[in-house]
Design a protein around this motif. Sequence first.
Motif, PDB file in Angstrom:
ATOM      1  N   ALA A 123     -26.837   8.833 -25.072  1.00  0.00           N
ATOM      2  CA  ALA A 123     -26.110   7.791 -25.798  1.00  0.00           C
ATOM      3  C   ALA A 123     -25.123   7.048 -24.907  1.00  0.00           C
ATOM      4  N   PHE A 124     -25.008   7.471 -23.665  1.00  0.00           N
ATOM      5  CA  PHE A 124     -24.081   6.878 -22.702  1.00  0.00           C
ATOM      6  C   PHE A 124     -24.864   5.998 -21.747  1.00  0.00           C
ATOM      7  N   GLY A 125     -24.679   4.669 -21.864  1.00  0.00           N
ATOM      8  CA  GLY A 125     -25.424   3.750 -21.013  1.00  0.00           C
ATOM      9  C   GLY A 125     -26.915   3.880 -21.234  1.00  0.00           C
ATOM     10  N   ILE A 126     -27.676   3.919 -20.143  1.00  0.00           N
ATOM     11  CA  ILE A 126     -29.126   4.085 -20.197  1.00  0.00           C
ATOM     12  C   ILE A 126     -29.456   5.464 -19.655  1.00  0.00           C
ATOM     13  N   GLY A 127     -29.873   6.358 -20.536  1.00  0.00           N
ATOM     14  CA  GLY A 127     -30.234   7.709 -20.128  1.00  0.00           C
ATOM     15  C   GLY A 127     -29.108   8.487 -19.505  1.00  0.00           C
ATOM     16  N   GLY A 128     -27.848   8.188 -19.922  1.00  0.00           N
ATOM     17  CA  GLY A 128     -26.712   8.922 -19.393  1.00  0.00           C
ATOM     18  C   GLY A 128     -26.056   8.292 -18.182  1.00  0.00           C
TER      19      GLY A 128
END
Length: 447
Positions: A253-258
Amino acid sequence: MKIRFFFWLLLLPVMSYCQYYVGREQAYPISEFYSSLNFKGAIGADGSTYMYYGSSNLKKVTIMGTPYPGFGTNGVIDNVIPITNNSNSISVNDQNIYLSSNDKIAKYDLGGLPDLSFGVNGVVTFPQNVYSISVNPDSSLFFRTNGQIRKLLSNGQIDNSFVINTGQQFIVSDNNIYVFNYYPNNNPSGPSYGYMITKYDFNGMQDTQYGNVGSLDVSNFTFALDHVNGNLYLQPSTGIIKKYTSAGVLDNAFGIGGTIQGDFPPGGSKVITDSNNNILFFGGGQAYGYNATVIFRLKSNGEPDNTFNNGSYKYTSADAVIRVVRLIDDNTFVCLDSRRYSLNSTTDRVNKYIRTLNPSELALNVKNVDNMSVDNIQLYPNPTSDFINIQVSKNEKINKVNIFTVAGDFIFSSNKSKIDIEHLTTGSYIIEVITNNTTYKSRFIKK
């Protein structure tokens, strides 16, 4: 309905006009200690700061930076356990103060009185040195000694059922203990050291589900662990931040793929989540003739929060690197920082940063404001009587310009590269230029 809509429209200009500014609180009296004093500090939940230094001194100041009433003489007790071999440390909770030095740990109440029920007359002595301590809300204490992490009960007795036979560094977070073991990294294109992270509960049992079968292997030095929720943030290279959950897996859920990318300032080594789930990073850098303060705020999904500081998600200055921080509320940050003045002169300090609607509450630290390199910013003519022109590098855009007195009082703002200063009285001023990349401060003279 029409009346409500009309009043809502009236509020829009006021809402859009509100702008927060971040910086060091001008009224806060900085406590400063040279490195020879072996300073160690801790910050209580109420913003009180405790300073352990010198030969056997313990100082306490309020959230306003003033001596704490009733604590010793003028906020200082000068007969706590002696500091030897620069091995001292300190940890506090809302009930007690713990000090360690060499092979001893001492316990005091928040008024500085020894807890005589702890060990012998308030002091526990060990057969080996104590290197770091961390007190829990229940007044039990974890400490590191000679390749082990041990637990001390509130009465000073060692909990023999608890031992972690590893650990070069540990952090207590979210009712768990995160242990960091450094190792040489033979990758020629990366950092020379990496680290292995393992997680334990308060009974000393390893979490075998953490990361990959109980451990998280990260070949990068720059990390920040949130002490509240156990989330881990890594900066593997410039402009990249990765987020791992308290389970040791990338947070999708953080940016793209963490992972997020941006122009993040380096050195964000401390992280705290505020009451709105915004993520605050603190830190900076330090070298000979160089100091950098860094504070920036991201939304929970990793997006930069440009409502944080005058249209930007970050605050930077050439003041000091932040080592320890406590959020008193979402807009008040009490810090322990370090400033290097010369090759052999470094000081540890107690400081306070705030986020405020009133820029005049902020100190600009004028003694550190020097004219910037012509490669970054140019002010001309200087001195001037009517207009001053601002030129930044080709890849930068001026977002905002603030004018202050040398005392730090805010005068006015603009977003232009040519500023009319004809109405100012004769004298010296500070100009703050906020671009899409960074913030510059410099002096100019109105003649």
